[in-house]
Write an enzyme that holds these catalytic residues in place. Structure first.
Site, PDB file in Angstrom:
ATOM      1  CE  LYS A  55       2.381  -4.865   0.770  1.00 29.49           C
ATOM      2  NZ  LYS A  55       2.694  -3.546   0.197  1.00 29.49           N
ATOM      3  CD  GLN A  99       4.789  -0.694   1.487  1.00 28.65           C
ATOM      4  OE1 GLN A  99       4.799  -1.892   1.266  1.00 28.65           O
ATOM      5  NE2 GLN A  99       3.675   0.013   1.428  1.00 28.65           N
ATOM      6  CG  ASP A 122       3.409  -3.949  -5.476  1.00 31.90           C
ATOM      7  OD1 ASP A 122       2.342  -4.527  -5.188  1.00 31.90           O
ATOM      8  OD2 ASP A 122       3.750  -2.865  -4.952  1.00 31.90           O
TER       9      ASP A 122
END
Ligand code: NAP
Length: 282
Positions: A55, A99, A122
């Site tokens: 990422k 994450q 996200d």
């Protein structure tokens, strides 16, 4: 006729080019500033470390900056919440990626929900999910939103079609079902307690595999003409769906593994980070 390959890898590369141009425009407008994505990695899981690195690399490819935050395996919920609060109030940060998964002692849901909606690039907060499900503006959860973007690009018709999603996780199956419903598909969501899974899948015009088990969904369950979307990725480059040569011959379109859904997830995260940067700099 052979099926259409829904080529996420090629599409992501093409879209990165466009994102680079948007970042360059932002830089020019804001005397050299770029959108910044903060990535938070908690613990030492090698797969998670790899995803976070990928990422960060994607940010750099489009000319954006990333801020890599690494926290130890013993991190508490309070410590992680404090870090998220700090990033929420940092005006130079435009997106926050936590994450998944975090170590088991951490309340992951509380930490996801602590992310400021404006920085939830996200798409992991309950608020963002609820707004998306109600058709209000919100950043979509990156993997299902990436799937929607690829389906849209290839003009896959969703309205009135029967979509069957296998999996109901918070980051994939549930938002996937909500997005397909928003696109006027008729949606069935299957999970571990679903009875007679093959019978459901045999009705699918669009089948989304989000189950996390290698080739769990069998080729013989897929009906002729279906659109096959495989979110799974397992060692050896296989997905959650058995997409054999027979399926490739008789389905309408399919996402390859690798090179289908995976690249679109990262691309969507970066796309939404650039959007957030554009809003902040406007
Ligand atoms: P997850 O949290 O483990 O969820 C798996 C889902 O599958 C659960 O909802 C579970 O049902 C369901 N399931 C398990 N066994 C089943 C069975 N026998 N029959 C029907 N449903 C069953 O996994 P996830 O995070 O959603 O990920 C799913 C897959 O997508 C994985 O292969 C993962 O690697 C992949 N993934 C890819 C990306 C990407 O960027 N490409 C991103 C995220 C995930 P219950 O709810 O009843 O337990």
């Amino acid at each position: 006729m052979p099926a259409l390959v829904l080529d996420g890898k090629a599409l992501a590369a093409q879209w990165e080019q466009q994102l680079s141009e948007r970042v360059a425009v932002l830089k020019e407008k804001s005397s050299g500033k770029t959108p910044i994505l903060a990535t938070i990695l908690v613990g030492a899981d090698p797969a998670s470390a790899t995803y976070v690195k990928m990422k960060g690399n994607a940010c750099r490819r489009v000319g954006m900056d990333s801020l890599a935050v690494e926290m130890g395996e013993e991190t508490t919920t309070e410590q992680l919440l404090a870090k998220i609060a700090e990033l929420n109030s940092n005006k130079d940060v435009h997106g926050i990626l936590l994450q998944h998964p975090v170590p088991s002692q951490v309340d992951e849901r509380a930490c996801f929900d602590a992310i400021d909606l404006a920085k939830d690039v996200d798409g992991v907060t309950c608020l963002g999910y609820g707004r998306m499900a109600m058709g209000e503006e919100a950043y979509g959860c990156a993997t299902p939103k990436g799937i929607m973007r690829i389906l849209e690009h290839y003009n896959i018709e969703l309205e009135g079609k029967h979509a069957v999603v296998v999996g109901r996780s918070a980051i994939l199956g549930k938002p996937m079902s909500a997005m397909l419903l928003e696109a006027n598909a008729t949606v069935t969501t299957c999970h571990s307690r679903t009875q007679n899974l093959p019978a459901h899948i045999k009705q699918a015009d669009i089948i989304v595999g989000a189950v996390g088990r290698p080739e769990f969904i069998k080729a013989e369950w897929i009906k002729d003409g279906a659109v096959v979307v495989d979110a799974g990725y397992h060692p050896g480059g296989i997905g959650d769906i058995e997409i054999d040569d027979g399926v490739k011959e008789r389905c309408t379109a399919y996402t390859p593994v690798p090179g289908g859904v995976g690249p679109m997830t990262i691309n969507t995260l970066i796309f939404q980070s650039v959007e957030s940067g554009e809003k902040a700099f406007s």
